[in-house]
Write a protein that holds these residues in place. Structure first.
Motif, PDB file in Angstrom:
ATOM      1  N   LYS A 134     -68.725 -39.850  -1.837  1.00  0.00           N
ATOM      2  CA  LYS A 134     -68.860 -38.694  -2.718  1.00  0.00           C
ATOM      3  C   LYS A 134     -70.268 -38.506  -3.234  1.00  0.00           C
ATOM      4  CE  LYS A 134     -64.036 -38.817  -4.234  1.00  0.00           C
ATOM      5  NZ  LYS A 134     -63.124 -38.904  -5.402  1.00  0.00           N
ATOM      6  N   ASP A 135     -71.068 -39.627  -3.311  1.00  0.00           N
ATOM      7  CA  ASP A 135     -72.420 -39.514  -3.837  1.00  0.00           C
ATOM      8  C   ASP A 135     -73.429 -39.099  -2.780  1.00  0.00           C
ATOM      9  OD1 ASP A 135     -71.501 -40.254  -6.309  1.00  0.00           O
ATOM     10  OD2 ASP A 135     -71.818 -42.416  -5.929  1.00  0.00           O
ATOM     11  N   ALA A 136     -73.000 -38.922  -1.549  1.00  0.00           N
ATOM     12  CA  ALA A 136     -73.925 -38.536  -0.486  1.00  0.00           C
ATOM     13  C   ALA A 136     -74.416 -37.115  -0.723  1.00  0.00           C
ATOM     14  CB  ALA A 136     -73.234 -38.634   0.864  1.00  0.00           C
ATOM     15  N   PRO A 137     -75.675 -36.835  -0.417  1.00  0.00           N
ATOM     16  CA  PRO A 137     -76.196 -35.470  -0.611  1.00  0.00           C
ATOM     17  C   PRO A 137     -75.594 -34.509   0.401  1.00  0.00           C
ATOM     18  CG  PRO A 137     -77.791 -36.829   0.553  1.00  0.00           C
ATOM     19  CD  PRO A 137     -76.681 -37.745   0.148  1.00  0.00           C
ATOM     20  N   LEU A 138     -75.511 -33.261   0.010  1.00  0.00           N
ATOM     21  CA  LEU A 138     -75.029 -32.243   0.934  1.00  0.00           C
ATOM     22  C   LEU A 138     -76.011 -32.078   2.081  1.00  0.00           C
ATOM     23  CD1 LEU A 138     -73.762 -29.517  -1.556  1.00  0.00           C
ATOM     24  CD2 LEU A 138     -72.392 -31.220  -0.305  1.00  0.00           C
ATOM     25  N   PRO A 139     -75.521 -31.774   3.294  1.00  0.00           N
ATOM     26  CA  PRO A 139     -76.426 -31.583   4.428  1.00  0.00           C
ATOM     27  C   PRO A 139     -77.423 -30.459   4.162  1.00  0.00           C
ATOM     28  CG  PRO A 139     -74.141 -31.782   5.159  1.00  0.00           C
ATOM     29  CD  PRO A 139     -74.110 -31.677   3.670  1.00  0.00           C
ATOM     30  N   PHE A 140     -78.657 -30.695   4.517  1.00  0.00           N
ATOM     31  CA  PHE A 140     -79.742 -29.703   4.435  1.00  0.00           C
ATOM     32  C   PHE A 140     -80.048 -29.288   2.991  1.00  0.00           C
ATOM     33  CE2 PHE A 140     -77.014 -28.490   8.162  1.00  0.00           C
ATOM     34  CZ  PHE A 140     -77.701 -29.223   9.101  1.00  0.00           C
ATOM     35  N   ARG A 195     -84.068 -29.645  12.642  1.00  0.00           N
ATOM     36  CA  ARG A 195     -83.626 -30.702  11.735  1.00  0.00           C
ATOM     37  C   ARG A 195     -82.187 -31.067  12.075  1.00  0.00           C
ATOM     38  NH1 ARG A 195     -83.801 -31.053   5.103  1.00  0.00           N
ATOM     39  NH2 ARG A 195     -82.103 -32.561   4.868  1.00  0.00           N
ATOM     40  N   LEU A 196     -81.918 -32.343  12.118  1.00  0.00           N
ATOM     41  CA  LEU A 196     -80.572 -32.842  12.396  1.00  0.00           C
ATOM     42  C   LEU A 196     -80.173 -33.784  11.272  1.00  0.00           C
ATOM     43  CD1 LEU A 196     -79.134 -34.020  15.782  1.00  0.00           C
ATOM     44  CD2 LEU A 196     -78.823 -35.445  13.767  1.00  0.00           C
ATOM     45  N   ASP A 197     -79.036 -33.508  10.656  1.00  0.00           N
ATOM     46  CA  ASP A 197     -78.494 -34.353   9.596  1.00  0.00           C
ATOM     47  C   ASP A 197     -77.247 -35.053  10.106  1.00  0.00           C
ATOM     48  OD1 ASP A 197     -80.493 -33.198   8.096  1.00  0.00           O
ATOM     49  OD2 ASP A 197     -79.221 -32.984   6.308  1.00  0.00           O
ATOM     50  N   LEU A 198     -77.260 -36.367  10.055  1.00  0.00           N
ATOM     51  CA  LEU A 198     -76.104 -37.190  10.398  1.00  0.00           C
ATOM     52  C   LEU A 198     -75.437 -37.610   9.092  1.00  0.00           C
ATOM     53  CD1 LEU A 198     -74.388 -38.859  12.435  1.00  0.00           C
ATOM     54  CD2 LEU A 198     -76.101 -40.675  12.206  1.00  0.00           C
ATOM     55  N   VAL A 199     -74.227 -37.152   8.869  1.00  0.00           N
ATOM     56  CA  VAL A 199     -73.545 -37.394   7.598  1.00  0.00           C
ATOM     57  C   VAL A 199     -72.155 -37.957   7.868  1.00  0.00           C
ATOM     58  CG1 VAL A 199     -74.808 -35.517   6.468  1.00  0.00           C
ATOM     59  CG2 VAL A 199     -72.575 -35.056   7.501  1.00  0.00           C
ATOM     60  N   ALA A 200     -71.590 -38.557   6.828  1.00  0.00           N
ATOM     61  CA  ALA A 200     -70.230 -39.076   6.923  1.00  0.00           C
ATOM     62  C   ALA A 200     -69.227 -37.943   6.794  1.00  0.00           C
ATOM     63  CB  ALA A 200     -69.996 -40.124   5.835  1.00  0.00           C
ATOM     64  N   CYS A 208     -68.006 -34.122   3.335  1.00  0.00           N
ATOM     65  CA  CYS A 208     -68.831 -33.121   4.042  1.00  0.00           C
ATOM     66  C   CYS A 208     -68.221 -31.736   3.868  1.00  0.00           C
ATOM     67  CB  CYS A 208     -68.917 -33.473   5.513  1.00  0.00           C
ATOM     68  SG  CYS A 208     -69.931 -32.315   6.458  1.00  0.00           S
ATOM     69  N   PRO A 209     -69.002 -30.734   3.515  1.00  0.00           N
ATOM     70  CA  PRO A 209     -68.455 -29.380   3.363  1.00  0.00           C
ATOM     71  C   PRO A 209     -68.064 -28.793   4.713  1.00  0.00           C
ATOM     72  CG  PRO A 209     -70.836 -29.343   3.144  1.00  0.00           C
ATOM     73  CD  PRO A 209     -70.443 -30.793   3.228  1.00  0.00           C
ATOM     74  N   THR A 258     -84.470 -24.768  13.166  1.00  0.00           N
ATOM     75  CA  THR A 258     -83.062 -24.743  13.504  1.00  0.00           C
ATOM     76  C   THR A 258     -82.399 -25.994  12.944  1.00  0.00           C
ATOM     77  OG1 THR A 258     -83.526 -25.804  15.638  1.00  0.00           O
ATOM     78  CG2 THR A 258     -83.446 -23.396  15.600  1.00  0.00           C
ATOM     79  N   ARG A 259     -81.095 -25.904  12.673  1.00  0.00           N
ATOM     80  CA  ARG A 259     -80.408 -27.003  12.014  1.00  0.00           C
ATOM     81  C   ARG A 259     -79.198 -27.436  12.832  1.00  0.00           C
ATOM     82  NH1 ARG A 259     -78.977 -24.861   6.217  1.00  0.00           N
ATOM     83  NH2 ARG A 259     -77.913 -23.350   7.554  1.00  0.00           N
ATOM     84  N   THR A 260     -78.984 -28.744  12.870  1.00  0.00           N
ATOM     85  CA  THR A 260     -77.834 -29.325  13.556  1.00  0.00           C
ATOM     86  C   THR A 260     -77.170 -30.322  12.610  1.00  0.00           C
ATOM     87  OG1 THR A 260     -78.905 -29.113  15.717  1.00  0.00           O
ATOM     88  CG2 THR A 260     -77.056 -30.631  15.562  1.00  0.00           C
ATOM     89  N   LEU A 261     -75.873 -30.222  12.506  1.00  0.00           N
ATOM     90  CA  LEU A 261     -75.091 -31.141  11.684  1.00  0.00           C
ATOM     91  C   LEU A 261     -74.243 -32.013  12.596  1.00  0.00           C
ATOM     92  CD1 LEU A 261     -74.108 -32.076   8.871  1.00  0.00           C
ATOM     93  CD2 LEU A 261     -72.295 -30.337   9.065  1.00  0.00           C
ATOM     94  N   VAL A 262     -74.346 -33.332  12.390  1.00  0.00           N
ATOM     95  CA  VAL A 262     -73.529 -34.298  13.127  1.00  0.00           C
ATOM     96  C   VAL A 262     -72.694 -35.059  12.112  1.00  0.00           C
ATOM     97  CG1 VAL A 262     -73.520 -36.258  14.701  1.00  0.00           C
ATOM     98  CG2 VAL A 262     -75.268 -34.487  14.931  1.00  0.00           C
ATOM     99  N   ILE A 263     -71.381 -34.948  12.234  1.00  0.00           N
ATOM    100  CA  ILE A 263     -70.443 -35.571  11.303  1.00  0.00           C
ATOM    101  C   ILE A 263     -69.906 -36.844  11.942  1.00  0.00           C
ATOM    102  CG2 ILE A 263     -68.331 -35.253   9.977  1.00  0.00           C
ATOM    103  CD1 ILE A 263     -68.801 -32.228  10.159  1.00  0.00           C
ATOM    104  N   ASP A 264     -70.102 -37.950  11.247  1.00  0.00           N
ATOM    105  CA  ASP A 264     -69.682 -39.256  11.744  1.00  0.00           C
ATOM    106  C   ASP A 264     -68.217 -39.490  11.381  1.00  0.00           C
ATOM    107  OD1 ASP A 264     -69.390 -41.844  12.557  1.00  0.00           O
ATOM    108  OD2 ASP A 264     -71.008 -42.673  11.323  1.00  0.00           O
ATOM    109  N   LYS A 265     -67.380 -39.621  12.395  1.00  0.00           N
ATOM    110  CA  LYS A 265     -65.949 -39.883  12.195  1.00  0.00           C
ATOM    111  C   LYS A 265     -65.590 -41.316  12.556  1.00  0.00           C
ATOM    112  CE  LYS A 265     -63.173 -36.772  13.787  1.00  0.00           C
ATOM    113  NZ  LYS A 265     -62.534 -35.846  14.743  1.00  0.00           N
TER     114      LYS A 265
END
Length: 440
Positions: A113-119, A143-148, A152-153, A188-195
């Motif tokens: 929950k404390d992780a920052p929002l992507p971008f 830019r590519l953000d790897l998030v949990a 994640c929104p 350009t932006r890329t979101l990678v969600i770690d499952k």
């Protein structure tokens, strides 16, 4: 390395490129990364001179931070920087800089929950500030953000729904999303969600996604060139059509030579344009193949309700590549048509020249026959003239002998010598002409 040294110690002379060839397969390994992670990736077009200058600048940049820089023949180098890693890579016509670092705090923090929002923030450790020196024109900024997955929104809140692509990659361990649009910073932006993917799988997927963005932009560089070539090709095609129509109606050497000159100029223009665009089209084709290979390696799995990366790029990138391919094919086909038309015109010009040469030879033959007849006439006159002078000389001799007391009729003797003199002169003239003919 020990194997190479052992071979050298054994007396084997290594090929000068052997070490580089051995290292090429390990030049750009997939580095494991942990969630959360941020990647900033830039690509700049560079020629040979700009690439050499950039290598020197990056070497000084590394030394300023107490690290070794790239060698004179290095094509890639990694520098620990700002809590992450700065990767420098030099390619044939472009240079890339990629920085990746933890999203918040130390590695391993910022999950849940404390992780920052992507971008939603700017990475503090990024080296791409005012002091960064761009080696050439910027062609890729992403830019590519790897998030949990937890917290994640929704991807529809982060991207433009009209061009949003979402798919599962790496056997479903990651979800990749992008809209291929530039944000307020021009990236350009890329979101990678770690499952639940492993760090190795996450690192491989992030690198491949960055490469897809890089190579699809470089592949599209061929489209402006194809658009620039289109009116030039159309002008040459129109000129060829006009010349082909005039060929059917033209006659005479002068007209055909004028058409051949115009056709040669069109062919020269086409070859110059084709040579100028050959590298760009070939490079675009190669980059497009790399994009396809990287998409296959990702192992995309469709997410219901969204397009995959492969289907979106096939719908948008493929037409651009087809335009480049069609333009290149038009150049090749038009070159063959110009060559056939030029061959036809050269044949007609050659036939006209042969006809003129034949007429010239016939005229020369007529003149030669006239000269022969004139020569024969002059020859007959010259025999008569020479015989006349010789008989005249003999007449003086005979008259002198008669006056000296010899008893004979001078006129009769002179008349009697005429046939012999004429025959002798004629024989001598024939001998001289025969000798000249033999010498020729």
């Amino acid at each position: 390395m020990r194997v190479t040294d052992r071979n050298e110690n054994a007396g084997f002379a290594p090929h000068p490129l052997r070490r580089a060839l051995l290292g090429e397969l390990h030049a750009r390994p997939f580095l494991p990364v942990r969630t959360p992670r941020v990647f900033l990736h830039y690509a700049f077009t560079t020629d040979e001179e700009a690439a050499a200058a950039d290598r020197e600048w990056f070497a000084d940049f590394c030394k300023a931070y107490g690290a070794a820089g790239p060698n004179a023949d290095s094509r890639h180098h990694v520098l620990p920087f700002g809590g992450g890693a700065l990767r420098w890579e030099s390619h044939a016509e472009f240079t890339t800089y990629t920085w990746d670092g933890v999203a918040q705090g130390d590695e391993g923090e910022g999950k849940g929950k404390d992780a920052p929002l992507p971008f939603s923030y700017e990475p503090a450790g990024s080296p791409f500030g005012r002091d960064f020196r761009a080696p050439g024109p910027l062609v890729v900024a992403t830019r590519l953000d790897l998030v949990a997955a937890e917290g994640c929104p929704a991807v529809t809140d982060l991207f433009d729904p009209t061009s949003l692509v979402v798919c599962e990659v790496m056997s479903g361990g990651l979800v990749a999303a992008t809209d291929f649009r530039a944000d307020g910073h021009g990236m350009t932006r890329t979101l990678v969600i770690d499952k639940g993917a492993t760090p190795q799988s996450a690192g491989a997927a992030c690198q491949r996604l960055l490469e897809i963005e890089t190579y699809r932009m470089l592949a599209l560089l061929g489209l402006p060139e194809a658009q620039r070539q289109a009116p030039l090709i159309r002008r040459i095609e129109t000129g060829l059509t006009e010349i082909a129509s005039e060929i059917r109606q033209s006659s005479g050497l002068a007209a055909n030579e004028a058409l051949l000159q115009r056709l040669t100029q069109l062919a020269a223009d086409l070859e110059a344009n084709a040579a100028a665009s050959a590298y760009r089209f070939g490079a675009s084709r190669a980059y497009d193949e790399i994009v396809s290979q990287r998409l296959v390696a990702l192992g995309e799995q469709a997410v219901p309700g969204y397009s995959t990366w492969a289907s979106f790029l096939a719908r948008r990138l493929r037409p651009a590549m087809r335009t480049c391919e069609t333009t290149e094919e038009r150049q090749h086909h038009l070159s063959r048509k110009l060559a056939r038309a030029a061959t036809l015109l050269r044949t007609r010009v050659d036939v006209e020249l042969e006809s003129q040469n034949r007429n010239l030879l016939e005229t020369m033959n007529k003149r030669a026959r006239q000269q022969l007849r004139l020569q024969q006439t002059v020859e007959g006159l010259s025999v008569a003239a020479i015989s006349y002078y010789v008989v005249g000389l003999l007449g003086h001799v005979i008259e002198g002998a008669h006056e000296a007391g010899l008893e004979f009729h001078a006129g009769l003797v002179t008349a009697a010598t005429v046939p012999f003199v004429v025959a002798m002169i004629w024989y001598l003239v024939r001998r001289i002409r025969a000798r000249h003919s033999a010498d020729d």
